[in-house]
Motif scaffolding. Structure first.
Motif, PDB file in Angstrom:
ATOM      1  N   HIS A  50      -5.837   3.302  -7.198  1.00  0.00           N
ATOM      2  CA  HIS A  50      -6.691   3.350  -5.760  1.00  0.00           C
ATOM      3  C   HIS A  50      -8.154   3.408  -6.354  1.00  0.00           C
ATOM      4  CE1 HIS A  50      -3.270   3.494  -3.070  1.00  0.00           C
ATOM      5  NE2 HIS A  50      -4.138   3.370  -2.056  1.00  0.00           N
TER       6      HIS A  50
ATOM      7  N   HIS B 275      -7.363  -4.160   0.574  1.00  0.00           N
ATOM      8  CA  HIS B 275      -7.190  -2.883  -0.364  1.00  0.00           C
ATOM      9  C   HIS B 275      -5.659  -3.101  -1.027  1.00  0.00           C
ATOM     10  CE1 HIS B 275      -6.315   1.012  -1.084  1.00  0.00           C
ATOM     11  NE2 HIS B 275      -5.472   1.096  -0.334  1.00  0.00           N
TER      12      HIS B 275
ATOM     13  N   LEU C 152      -4.627  -3.108  -5.436  1.00  0.00           N
ATOM     14  CA  LEU C 152      -3.616  -2.304  -5.807  1.00  0.00           C
ATOM     15  C   LEU C 152      -2.510  -2.945  -6.622  1.00  0.00           C
ATOM     16  CD1 LEU C 152      -3.021   0.183  -2.886  1.00  0.00           C
ATOM     17  CD2 LEU C 152      -4.913   0.516  -4.732  1.00  0.00           C
TER      18      LEU C 152
ATOM     19  N   ASP D 298       0.939  -1.301   0.181  1.00  0.00           N
ATOM     20  CA  ASP D 298       0.236  -0.037  -0.032  1.00  0.00           C
ATOM     21  C   ASP D 298       0.875   1.171   0.101  1.00  0.00           C
ATOM     22  OD1 ASP D 298      -2.551   1.576   0.044  1.00  0.00           O
ATOM     23  OD2 ASP D 298      -2.565   1.367   2.137  1.00  0.00           O
TER      24      ASP D 298
ATOM     25  N   HIS E 138       1.226   4.261  -2.636  1.00  0.00           N
ATOM     26  CA  HIS E 138       0.998   5.697  -2.455  1.00  0.00           C
ATOM     27  C   HIS E 138       2.219   6.394  -3.142  1.00  0.00           C
ATOM     28  CE1 HIS E 138      -1.699   4.156   1.184  1.00  0.00           C
ATOM     29  NE2 HIS E 138      -2.385   4.225   0.121  1.00  0.00           N
TER      30      HIS E 138
HETATM   31 ZN    ZN Z   1      -3.869   2.778  -0.218  1.00  0.00          ZN
END
Ligand code: ZN
Ligand code: NZQ
Length: 391
Positions: free
Chosen positions: A271, A285, A289, A196, A200
Motif C-alpha cells: 500500500h 489505487h 497494488l 483492493d 488488504h
Molecule cells: Zn487499499
C-alpha cells in the motif's frame, strides 16, 4: 498470537432496502451535511433514497469529492460546516467520499498544537498530530473495496503527496451496505474493489506465523471468497447476481474492519509503495497494488516463506512439488487472478519504466517510508528492488 485491543464501533446495516434506516440512525435534532462525490449517486437512485430518508432532518449538502480526495477540495467543506453549524456528516459514496468525510470531520474540530507550528489540519497527516475531536460520521457505501465504512483510516492527497491517517474518532458510527447500489459500478470499479479487498487481506496475513489460527482462517476464507466471487461480478451471466455482490461487499468490509489484523503482524508495504504510484502518476489505487504485490511476494520470498507455503496449500490447494515450486505456483496463480480481474500486474502495463523508479523512491523517502514491512526492514533499497521486479 500477539496482544491486542479490538473494538469496532460501526453498526452495520446490510442488505437491500436498508438506506431508509438512516432516518433512525441519525438523531433527529442533528444538523446533517450530506457529502458525496462526482454525482454517480444521482444517476443510480441512491441520492433520492438518501434524501427521502432525511425528510425529517435538517440537512445540507457538499459534493465534488474526487477519487483520491484532495485536501483543497475537502477544506472547502469547512465554510458550510461553520455557517450552518453542522454537527453530523453523512458520507454517501466509495472509499474516497468516506475517507474525505473523515478528514472533514477531524478538520472541523481541529485545535492544532499549542506551539503554533501545527495550525493546519493537514498536520494530522504530515506531522502525525493526533485527532482529539471529530464530528460524528455515518456512511452509505456505494463501492465495496476499502473497508473505510467501518474503520478509522483515511487517505488524503495534497500536491501529489498521498498520506494516510488513522483515528478511532473518525470511524463511522453506522454504515449502510446495500449490494443493489453496486450494480451501477463499471467493471473497472468492481475489479478495483475486489483487488483492493484481496490485498488488504493479504497484507494482514502474508507475514510470519504467530499461530493466530482464527485470524489466518478468517483471512483464507476472505481470500477464497474473493477468488470465487470476484470474476463472477465481471461475467455477463452472473454480474447482476445480488448474492455475488453481497459476498463481495461483506468480504471487503471484513477485510479491513480490524478483525483479521488484530493480534497478527502486518505488512503494508504494497500500500505504501502503491500510494506513491497514485500520488505521482494518478493510477487507480487498486491497480497500483496489483502491480506491486506480486513483486513484494517475489522479493520477500525468504522472509515470508512459511506463510507463502500456507497460502499455497490452503488458498490455492497446491500440494505438488517442492517448497519453491509451490511458492512460485501460488505467486503465479495470484497474478493470474489479477489478470482475470483485468488489472495490471506490471509497471509496463501502465506505461511506466525504470526511469520512473527514482521519483518513487524519492517520494517514499520524503514521506518517511524507509522501514516498511512486518519487520520494518523494507528499506529504500529493497523498495527499489521491488519496483524493479515489477517492471
Ligand atoms: Zn487499499
Ligand atoms: O464520485 P462518484 O461520482 O460517486 O463516482 C465514483 C468514483 O468516480 C464511482 N462510484 C462509486 N460508487 C459508485 C460509482 N459509480 C457508479 N456506481 C456506484 N455505486 O467510483 C469512482 C471511484 O470511487 P472511489 O471512492 O475513489 O473508489 P474506492 O472506494 O476504491 O476508494 C479509493 C480511495 O480509498 C483509499 C484509496 O487510497 C483511495 O483514495 N483507501 C482507503 C482505505 C481506508 N479508508 O481504509 C484503505 C484503502 O487501502 C485505500 O487506501
Amino acid at each position: 498470537m500477539l496482544n491486542f485491543n479490538f473494538q469496532n464501533p460501526t453498526k452495520i446495516n446490510f442488505g437491500e432496502g436498508q438506506i431508509k434506516i438512516i432516518s433512525k440512525e441519525i438523531p433527529l435534532d442533528a444538523r446533517v451535511l450530506l457529502v458525496y462525490g462526482g454525482g454517480s449517486i444521482k444517476g443510480n437512485g441512491v441520492y433520492k433514497q438518501v434524501i427521502d430518508a432525511l425528510s425529517e432532518h435538517t440537512w445540507f449538502e457538499f459534493s465534488g469529492i474526487e477519487p483520491n480526495p484532495t485536501y483543497d477540495t475537502l477544506m472547502k467543506a469547512q465554510e458550510i460546516i461553520k455557517r450552518e453549524n453542522i454537527d453530523y456528516l453523512l458520507a454517501v459514496g466509495g472509499g474516497s467520499v468516506v475517507d474525505g468525510a473523515k478528514f472533514i470531520a477531524a478538520a472541523a474540530l481541529y485545535e492544532g498544537k499549542s506551539n503554533d507550528e501545527c495550525n493546519d489540519p493537514w498536520d494530522i497527516l504530515a506531522k502525525n498530530v493526533p485527532v482529539t475531536k471529530a464530528l460524528p460520521i455515518g456512511a452509505v457505501l456505494t463501492l465495496p473495496a476499502t473497508g473505510s465504512e467501518s474503520n478509522g483510516n483515511s487517505v488524503v492527497t495534497r500536491d501529489g503527496n498521498k498520506l494516510p491517517f488513522n483515528s478511532p474518532l473518525v470511524c463511522p458510527l453506522f454504515a449502510v451496505l446495500d449490494p443493489t447500489v453496486t450494480l451501477s459500478l463499471s467493471d473497472r470499479q468492481i475489479s478495483n474493489g475486489v483487488v483492493d479487498a484481496f490485498i488488504h487481506t493479504i497484507e494482514q496475513y502474508l507475514t510470519y506465523s504467530v499461530n493466530g489460527k482464527v485470524q489466518d482462517r478468517f483471512s483464507e476464507g476472505l481470500l477464497q471468497t474473493l477468488i470465487e466471487e470476484g470474476p463472477k461480478a465481471l461475467l455477463p451471466d452472473t454480474k447482476e447476481n445480488l448474492e455475488v455482490r453481497a459476498n463481495i461487499m461483506w468480504s471487503a468490509t471484513m477485510a479491513l474492519n480490524g478483525l483479521i489484523g488484530a493480534g497478527v503482524p502486518q505488512d503494508w508495504s504494497t500500500h505504501m509503495i502503491g500510494h506513491e504510484l497514485t500520488g505521482a502518476f494518478g493510477i487507480d489505487h487498486a491497480r497500483t497494488l496489483s502491480i506491486v504485490l506480486p513483486a513484494v511476494m517475489k522479493v520477500r520470498k525468504e522472509q515470508k516463506r512459511e506463510k507463502l507455503l500456507q497460502y499455497a496449500t490452503r488458498v490455492w490447494q497446491i500440494t505438488d512439488g517442492d517448497d519453491n515450486a509451490r511458492i512460485n505456483q501460488a505467486i503465479r496463480l495470484t497474478e493470474e487472478f489479477f489478470e482475470t480481474m483485468q488489472v495490471p500486474t506490471r509497471l509496463s502495463h501502465v506505461d511506466l519504466g525504470s526511469k520512473d523508479i527514482d521519483l518513487l523512491i524519492e517520494r517514499l523517502e520524503q514521506h518517511g517510508m524507509t522501514a516498511l514491512g512486518e519487520n520494518n526492514d523494507i528499506t529504500l533499497d529493497i523498495s527499489r528492488e521491488i519496483l524493479t521486479q515489477a517492471l
